[in-house]
Design a protein around this motif. Structure first.
Motif, short mmCIF file in Angstrom:
data_model
loop_
_atom_site.label_atom_id
_atom_site.label_comp_id
_atom_site.label_asym_id
_atom_site.label_seq_id
_atom_site.Cartn_x
_atom_site.Cartn_y
_atom_site.Cartn_z
N SER A 10 54.14 27.97 3.82
CA SER A 10 54.30 29.29 4.77
C SER A 10 53.60 30.97 4.36
CB SER A 10 55.18 29.58 5.44
OG SER A 10 55.34 28.51 6.27
N GLY A 11 53.57 30.47 2.65
CA GLY A 11 53.04 31.37 1.33
C GLY A 11 53.90 32.39 1.28
N LYS A 29 44.52 35.51 1.53
CA LYS A 29 45.72 36.87 1.55
C LYS A 29 47.04 37.04 2.64
CE LYS A 29 47.04 41.97 2.35
NZ LYS A 29 46.66 42.79 2.82
N VAL A 30 48.40 36.60 1.50
CA VAL A 30 49.32 36.20 2.39
C VAL A 30 49.82 37.47 2.99
CG1 VAL A 30 51.98 35.85 2.26
CG2 VAL A 30 50.00 34.28 0.58
N GLU A 31 50.46 38.16 4.53
CA GLU A 31 51.36 39.08 4.87
C GLU A 31 52.59 38.75 5.24
OE1 GLU A 31 48.35 39.63 7.31
OE2 GLU A 31 47.14 41.33 6.24
N ASP A 32 53.12 38.79 5.76
CA ASP A 32 54.78 39.04 6.68
C ASP A 32 54.58 39.70 7.79
OD1 ASP A 32 56.23 39.13 3.97
OD2 ASP A 32 56.09 41.37 3.99
N LEU A 33 55.20 38.41 8.14
CA LEU A 33 55.27 38.36 9.82
C LEU A 33 56.13 40.07 10.63
CD1 LEU A 33 55.88 34.71 11.07
CD2 LEU A 33 54.71 35.95 11.70
N PRO A 34 55.33 39.98 11.31
CA PRO A 34 54.59 39.56 12.05
C PRO A 34 53.37 40.17 12.36
CG PRO A 34 55.85 41.34 13.54
CD PRO A 34 56.07 41.00 12.06
N HIS A 39 52.03 39.22 16.54
CA HIS A 39 53.58 37.88 17.05
C HIS A 39 54.16 37.04 16.41
CE1 HIS A 39 51.31 38.87 21.18
NE2 HIS A 39 50.09 37.83 20.50
N ASP A 40 55.65 37.24 16.63
CA ASP A 40 57.25 36.86 15.97
C ASP A 40 56.39 35.78 15.98
OD1 ASP A 40 58.52 38.80 14.57
OD2 ASP A 40 58.52 39.46 16.71
N HIS A 41 56.94 34.82 15.26
CA HIS A 41 56.37 33.59 15.35
C HIS A 41 58.20 32.42 15.43
CE1 HIS A 41 56.36 28.90 13.40
NE2 HIS A 41 55.30 29.56 13.51
N CYS A 42 57.92 31.59 16.43
CA CYS A 42 58.97 31.28 17.09
C CYS A 42 60.10 30.43 16.08
CB CYS A 42 58.52 30.12 18.26
SG CYS A 42 58.33 28.57 17.68
N ASN A 43 59.70 30.24 14.80
CA ASN A 43 60.64 30.26 13.55
C ASN A 43 61.07 31.08 12.94
OD1 ASN A 43 61.77 28.84 11.31
ND2 ASN A 43 60.58 26.99 11.58
N ASP A 44 62.62 30.94 13.02
CA ASP A 44 63.03 32.49 12.51
C ASP A 44 62.86 32.48 10.70
OD1 ASP A 44 63.21 34.04 14.53
OD2 ASP A 44 65.61 33.19 14.52
N GLY A 45 63.31 31.11 10.52
CA GLY A 45 62.53 30.47 8.77
C GLY A 45 61.01 30.96 9.10
N VAL A 46 60.32 31.38 9.16
CA VAL A 46 58.95 31.92 8.92
C VAL A 46 58.84 32.60 8.66
CG1 VAL A 46 56.20 31.48 9.17
CG2 VAL A 46 58.28 29.23 9.81
N THR A 47 58.17 33.76 7.57
CA THR A 47 58.19 35.41 7.43
C THR A 47 57.07 35.68 6.97
OG1 THR A 47 59.51 34.88 5.42
CG2 THR A 47 60.81 35.05 7.00
N LYS A 48 56.18 34.54 6.79
CA LYS A 48 55.12 34.86 5.79
C LYS A 48 53.64 33.96 6.35
CE LYS A 48 56.58 36.56 1.84
NZ LYS A 48 56.45 37.98 1.77
N VAL A 165 42.18 34.30 11.44
CA VAL A 165 43.36 32.97 12.03
C VAL A 165 44.19 33.46 11.04
CG1 VAL A 165 42.43 30.95 11.40
CG2 VAL A 165 43.87 31.59 13.50
N ARG A 166 45.22 33.20 11.33
CA ARG A 166 46.03 33.32 10.33
C ARG A 166 47.21 31.87 10.32
NH1 ARG A 166 48.89 38.97 12.12
NH2 ARG A 166 47.39 40.13 11.43
N VAL A 167 47.58 31.21 9.35
CA VAL A 167 48.16 29.90 9.16
C VAL A 167 49.63 29.79 9.16
CG1 VAL A 167 45.94 29.06 9.96
CG2 VAL A 167 46.79 29.14 7.02
N THR A 168 50.29 29.19 9.60
CA THR A 168 51.64 28.78 8.31
C THR A 168 52.79 27.74 9.10
OG1 THR A 168 53.76 30.20 7.58
CG2 THR A 168 52.95 30.84 10.06
#
Length: 176
Positions: A10-11, A29-34, A39-48, A165-168
């Protein structure tokens, strides 16, 4: 529970462990969610997440299963191998997403491939929220020794910057 064989999924470590097979436009490029227009990710552990640009951006990891301490005997028994990925678009720009996962033998020859059609996200008719793609391999025969996982895409408006597109949250697991 099986462990994720992909490193830096997840970067959190920028682009460490990933081979950039296409690095067009403004590159990865790596960016911070959201993120902007995200949009926020449904998994709180994913932050980037990894963001793509206006030209094709693809990145890959090749997993050496023997180096990951699986035995040839276990692998030849055709364990279920599952690949998962999460992707999303921005709410202000369309994008395309693509994924290719290959099971490879000791000579890097393809035993089985999962390559769905590329997905286009259009914010005018899609909310561009995070979507998951999952595929489980089975019945591929003996000999798997490597797994190639490649994903990415680009934006559809060709805007300078990271509007693609964003991937994580990618993962590859083997159920021995």
């Amino acid at each position: 529970m099986s462990r994720n064989l992909l490193k830096n999924a997840s970067g959190e470590e920028q682009l460490e462990f990933w081979e950039l097979t296409e690095n067009g436009g403004s590159a990865w490029k790596v960016e911070d969610l959201p993120g902007d227009c995200g949009h926020d990710h449904c998994n709180d552990g994913v932050t980037k997440y990894f963001a793509t640009s206006f030209e094709p951006c693809l990145k890959r990891q090749v997993i050496d299963l023997l180096a990951e301490e699986f035995s040839g005997e276990d692998l030849d028994a055709e364990p279920t191998i599952t690949a998962e990925d999460w992707y999303s678009g921005r709410t202000d720009c369309g994008c395309t997403y693509q994924l290719t996962v290959c099971l490879l033998d000791e000579n890097m020859e393809v035993l089985q491939e999962f390559k769905p059609d590329p997905v286009t996200l259009d914010p005018e008719c899609d909310d561009c929220s995070w979507k998951q793609v999952t595929h489980s391999f089975s019945g591929y025969g003996p000999g798997v020794r490597f797994i190639s996982f490649e994903h990415g895409g680009q934006d559809t408006n060709f805007w300078d910057g990271w509007f693609g597109v964003r991937v994580t949250g990618s993962s590859v697991t083997v159920e021995v």
